[in-house]
Design a protein around this motif. Structure first.
Motif, PDB file in Angstrom:
ATOM      1  N   ASP A 110       0.835  -1.200   0.000  1.00 56.45           N
ATOM      2  CA  ASP A 110       0.000   0.000   0.000  1.00 56.45           C
ATOM      3  C   ASP A 110       0.873   1.254   0.000  1.00 56.45           C
ATOM      4  O   ASP A 110       0.551   2.260   0.638  1.00 56.45           O
ATOM      5  CB  ASP A 110      -0.937  -0.002   1.213  1.00 56.45           C
ATOM      6  CG  ASP A 110      -2.108   0.953   1.029  1.00 56.45           C
ATOM      7  OD1 ASP A 110      -2.445   1.268  -0.130  1.00 56.45           O
ATOM      8  OD2 ASP A 110      -2.677   1.401   2.046  1.00 56.45           O
ATOM      9  N   LYS A 164      -3.152  -5.374   3.876  1.00 54.49           N
ATOM     10  CA  LYS A 164      -3.843  -5.375   2.584  1.00 54.49           C
ATOM     11  C   LYS A 164      -3.157  -4.377   1.653  1.00 54.49           C
ATOM     12  O   LYS A 164      -2.657  -3.339   2.089  1.00 54.49           O
ATOM     13  CB  LYS A 164      -5.321  -5.038   2.761  1.00 54.49           C
ATOM     14  CG  LYS A 164      -6.100  -6.090   3.540  1.00 54.49           C
ATOM     15  CD  LYS A 164      -7.560  -5.725   3.628  1.00 54.49           C
ATOM     16  CE  LYS A 164      -8.356  -6.729   4.454  1.00 54.49           C
ATOM     17  NZ  LYS A 164      -8.347  -8.071   3.843  1.00 54.49           N
ATOM     18  N   SER A 165      -3.150  -4.708   0.374  1.00 60.25           N
ATOM     19  CA  SER A 165      -2.480  -3.842  -0.586  1.00 60.25           C
ATOM     20  C   SER A 165      -2.972  -4.184  -1.982  1.00 60.25           C
ATOM     21  O   SER A 165      -3.550  -5.253  -2.209  1.00 60.25           O
ATOM     22  CB  SER A 165      -0.957  -4.038  -0.499  1.00 60.25           C
ATOM     23  OG  SER A 165      -0.280  -3.261  -1.467  1.00 60.25           O
ATOM     24  N   THR A 166      -2.742  -3.280  -2.898  1.00 61.67           N
ATOM     25  CA  THR A 166      -2.887  -3.579  -4.318  1.00 61.67           C
ATOM     26  C   THR A 166      -1.489  -3.618  -4.902  1.00 61.67           C
ATOM     27  O   THR A 166      -0.784  -2.611  -4.918  1.00 61.67           O
ATOM     28  CB  THR A 166      -3.733  -2.524  -5.031  1.00 61.67           C
ATOM     29  OG1 THR A 166      -5.051  -2.525  -4.476  1.00 61.67           O
ATOM     30  CG2 THR A 166      -3.811  -2.810  -6.525  1.00 61.67           C
ATOM     31  N   GLN A 195       0.705  -6.686  -9.979  1.00 60.14           N
ATOM     32  CA  GLN A 195       0.723  -5.332  -9.432  1.00 60.14           C
ATOM     33  C   GLN A 195      -0.619  -4.603  -9.539  1.00 60.14           C
ATOM     34  O   GLN A 195      -0.784  -3.533  -8.933  1.00 60.14           O
ATOM     35  CB  GLN A 195       1.814  -4.521 -10.118  1.00 60.14           C
ATOM     36  CG  GLN A 195       3.213  -5.021  -9.818  1.00 60.14           C
ATOM     37  CD  GLN A 195       3.541  -4.967  -8.328  1.00 60.14           C
ATOM     38  OE1 GLN A 195       3.752  -3.902  -7.765  1.00 60.14           O
ATOM     39  NE2 GLN A 195       3.563  -6.130  -7.687  1.00 60.14           N
ATOM     40  N   SER A 196      -1.573  -5.154 -10.256  1.00 67.64           N
ATOM     41  CA  SER A 196      -2.889  -4.519 -10.352  1.00 67.64           C
ATOM     42  C   SER A 196      -3.943  -5.225  -9.514  1.00 67.64           C
ATOM     43  O   SER A 196      -5.099  -4.790  -9.479  1.00 67.64           O
ATOM     44  CB  SER A 196      -3.345  -4.487 -11.816  1.00 67.64           C
ATOM     45  OG  SER A 196      -3.491  -5.820 -12.319  1.00 67.64           O
ATOM     46  N   ALA A 197      -3.554  -6.315  -8.840  1.00 67.55           N
ATOM     47  CA  ALA A 197      -4.532  -7.127  -8.107  1.00 67.55           C
ATOM     48  C   ALA A 197      -4.499  -6.816  -6.609  1.00 67.55           C
ATOM     49  O   ALA A 197      -3.425  -6.652  -6.023  1.00 67.55           O
ATOM     50  CB  ALA A 197      -4.252  -8.610  -8.331  1.00 67.55           C
ATOM     51  N   PRO A 198      -5.669  -6.748  -5.958  1.00 61.19           N
ATOM     52  CA  PRO A 198      -5.699  -6.583  -4.497  1.00 61.19           C
ATOM     53  C   PRO A 198      -5.282  -7.882  -3.816  1.00 61.19           C
ATOM     54  O   PRO A 198      -5.682  -8.976  -4.231  1.00 61.19           O
ATOM     55  CB  PRO A 198      -7.159  -6.232  -4.207  1.00 61.19           C
ATOM     56  CG  PRO A 198      -7.927  -6.818  -5.347  1.00 61.19           C
ATOM     57  CD  PRO A 198      -7.028  -6.752  -6.547  1.00 61.19           C
ATOM     58  N   GLN A 256      -9.572 -11.242  -4.497  1.00 55.27           N
ATOM     59  CA  GLN A 256     -10.674 -11.365  -5.448  1.00 55.27           C
ATOM     60  C   GLN A 256     -10.629 -12.762  -6.066  1.00 55.27           C
ATOM     61  O   GLN A 256      -9.673 -13.103  -6.778  1.00 55.27           O
ATOM     62  CB  GLN A 256     -10.576 -10.296  -6.534  1.00 55.27           C
ATOM     63  CG  GLN A 256     -10.861  -8.888  -6.030  1.00 55.27           C
ATOM     64  CD  GLN A 256     -10.819  -7.857  -7.148  1.00 55.27           C
ATOM     65  OE1 GLN A 256     -10.354  -8.142  -8.249  1.00 55.27           O
ATOM     66  NE2 GLN A 256     -11.315  -6.652  -6.868  1.00 55.27           N
TER      67      GLN A 256
END
Length: 578
Positions: free
Chosen positions: A238, A259-261, A280-283, A306
């Motif tokens: 994050d 948590k991070s994306t 790098q685009s996924a949570p 997800q």
């Protein structure tokens, strides 16, 4: 007298700082370096514990694996299961087809010692030997009916027997229930693995899956023991750097969840990094944990938050990466830019003075490549620093020269006032005012150089570009102390003195230059302070004996340049140098 007390306080603080470095940083560093060398050598004849490898379905595997049994040699452990060989210009090793784990890597460009023919540094090691350290990727079931997913003991088949740059391999596992899992592993010429997980659903019903990856380390990790260096789990999640100490994880017993994306999370040593790099685009949800499972177990992992739905007859895939190798600054920067990985170079502990440390490193790295030797780069960089400090140093040496010029008058005042210290102090202050002299004018440049000293120390200590970098003669590692010692006449006597008696040629030269520089300065009228100043070259010589040779070269060369500059200024002001 107040000015004299302030001067003593300045010197005392500087000495205390250096003593602290010596006893709390340098001594533990040397002991840890020796322990690390012994560990690397011991990996050739492994001693450890053999764990079972049965994960719990539905959770990220690894942390639940048990420990027990007797150890075998590394070669026996590696020969136990079929493997895919890894052969690149930077890495040697293999991938275990039991579990599909990346658990055997050595660094082809780095050896345990500077000596020719020294073994390659062992980075990752399989379960069954000392210090198991490995990475694994896969899928988790995200609710719904139970799914027979590949486990840590599942046997995969490989499309080829060797993984090389430009020639990826694909591992395949069929669960016998309509699901076919494929894992394509590619590697570049450096240290980046790209892992693409695919699942082909021929079961007739939809399923929800989440990708995961973990890096696990067992046993007590071998660290340098330095408070100025972070070693252990860390990551940028994050957009924020997170660092976790082994000791704190073990004592608290908590699982840290973040948590991070995108971002990255891994485990760092002084020079090496093993890091998970999710899409790098996924949570994601990342974890850092410690467990006692027959011994210490440290793990960093992530899972996609997800779920990916795989409809009957369709295929889903996810791509993650693994960095496993040396923390080369230019390489980390290149990966950050090319793969859009946030702040991967934060894996290097630049310290509080990062605004000095980072440009210092780049300057030294540039000069080292241009001159072909990092020792010469240090000499050239010192000249640049002296030029940067030239205006301030000029004022310092002019103040010293003025004080030197006043020396005869100060001696007359001492004779006139004798033991009347209060009267002597008042007379000295009057003399300073009349002659517009300031006895503390030379202290500011010294204080300004302390952060420079620390920043350069940090560069020489933490950056791998300095590791095993040779100079000339007997100096074959600028990041290590001078290996010679006065107490065996620099190798003429066949005796290896204990570490506290190692005072090499470079520290002695540094002490001599410090003494010469001191003799050019005005002597202090206080006899107590005179004795303190006389001891300083001896104290610094002993302390610097355990510092990296590159830092001692910097200090010695800086002293020589200061002596030259001071000599020129004194001659210009009509003061005869001592």
């Amino acid at each position: 007298m107040t000015d004299q007390k302030n001067l003593i306080l300045t010197i005392a603080i500087s000495v205390a700082i250096l003593f602290g470095f010596h006893f709390f940083y340098e001594r533990p560093r040397q002991q840890a370096a020796q322990a690390e060398l012994q560990r690397q050598q011991a990996l050739q004849v492994e001693q450890g514990q053999v764990p079972s490898t049965v994960p719990q379905a539905g959770t990220i595997p690894g942390a639940s694996d048990g420990m027990g049994g007797a150890a075998r040699e590394r070669g026996d452990v590696l020969a136990e299961n079929a493997r895919v060989r890894v052969n690149t210009p930077s890495l040697h090793g293999s991938i275990n087809l039991r579990g599909g784990r990346i658990d055997d890597l050595t660094l082809a460009k780095y050896n345990t010692t500077p000596e020719k023919g020294s073994p390659e540094v062992v980075l990752l090691s399989p379960l069954g030997g000392a210090d198991p350290y490995f990475a694994e990727f896969g899928w988790l079931a995200a609710g719904g009916p139970a799914v027979n997913l590949p486990k840590s003991d599942s046997i995969w088949t490989a499309s080829a027997d060797t993984l090389t740059p430009g020639n990826p391999i694909t591992l395949t596992f069929d669960n016998g229930e309509g699901l076919v899992f494929e894992r394509t592993i590619a590697v570049d010429e450096n240290y980046m693995f790209t892992i693409t997980e695919r699942v082909r659903n021929e079961s007739g019903s939809a399923l929800n899956l989440q990708p995961y990856g973990f890096v696990q380390r067992r046993g007590a990790p071998h660290t340098s023991g330095m408070y100025i260096l972070h070693e252990g789990p860390l990551g940028v999640l994050d957009g924020t750097l997170k660092e976790f100490k082994y000791k704190d994880l073990k004592e608290d017993g908590k699982t840290e969840t973040l948590k991070s994306t995108g971002g990255w999370i891994g485990i760092t040593d002084k020079y090496w990094l093993v890091s998970l790099i999710p899409d790098q685009s996924a949570p994601i949800e990342a974890r850092v944990l410690h467990q006692q499972v027959g011994g210490d177990l440290y793990q960093v992992d992530f899972r996609g938050t997800q779920a990916i739905t795989v409809a009957p007859g369709s295929t889903a895939e996810n791509t993650s990466r693994l960095f496993a190798g040396a923390k080369v600054v230019s390489l980390l920067d290149e990966y950050s830019d090319k793969l859009n990985i946030a702040d991967l170079n934060y894996a290097i502990d630049w310290g509080w003075f990062y605004f000095l440390t980072i440009p210092f490193f780049h300057a030294l790295d540039f000069l080292g490549r241009m001159l072909g030797n990092f020792g010469l780069a240090i000499l050239a960089f010192t000249v640049v620093l002296r030029l940067a400090f030239f205006p301030i140093a000029n004022k310092q040496f002019e103040a010293f020269a003025k004080m030197k010029k006043l020396q005869p008058k100060m001696e007359e005042l001492k004779k006139k006032h004798g033991d009347n210290r209060e009267a002597l102090s008042m007379a000295m202050m009057k003399l300073y005012r009349e002659e517009k002299a300031n006895p503390l004018a030379g202290c500011l440049p010294i204080l300004l150089q302390i952060p420079v000293f620390f920043a350069l120390y940090k560069v020489l200590y933490v950056t791998i570009e300095m590791r095993h970098a040779p100079f000339y003669g007997w100096i074959n590692d600028l990041s290590a102390p001078d290996p010679t010692t006065l107490f065996n006449l620099f190798g003429l006597i066949p005796w290896d003195p204990p570490s506290f008696l190692h005072i090499g040629i470079l520290p002695l030269l540094m002490g001599i230059t410090m003494w010469l520089q001191q003799k050019m300065n005005p002597s202090n009228p206080d006899p107590v302070q005179q004795k303190v100043f006389m001891l300083l070259p001896l104290i610094f010589t002993y302390m610097m004996a355990s510092f990296p040779a590159g830092l001692v070269i910097y200090w010695t060369w800086s002293n020589l340049l200061s002596i030259l500059q001071q000599w020129v200024i004194m001659r210009r002001m009509g003061v005869k140098p001592t």
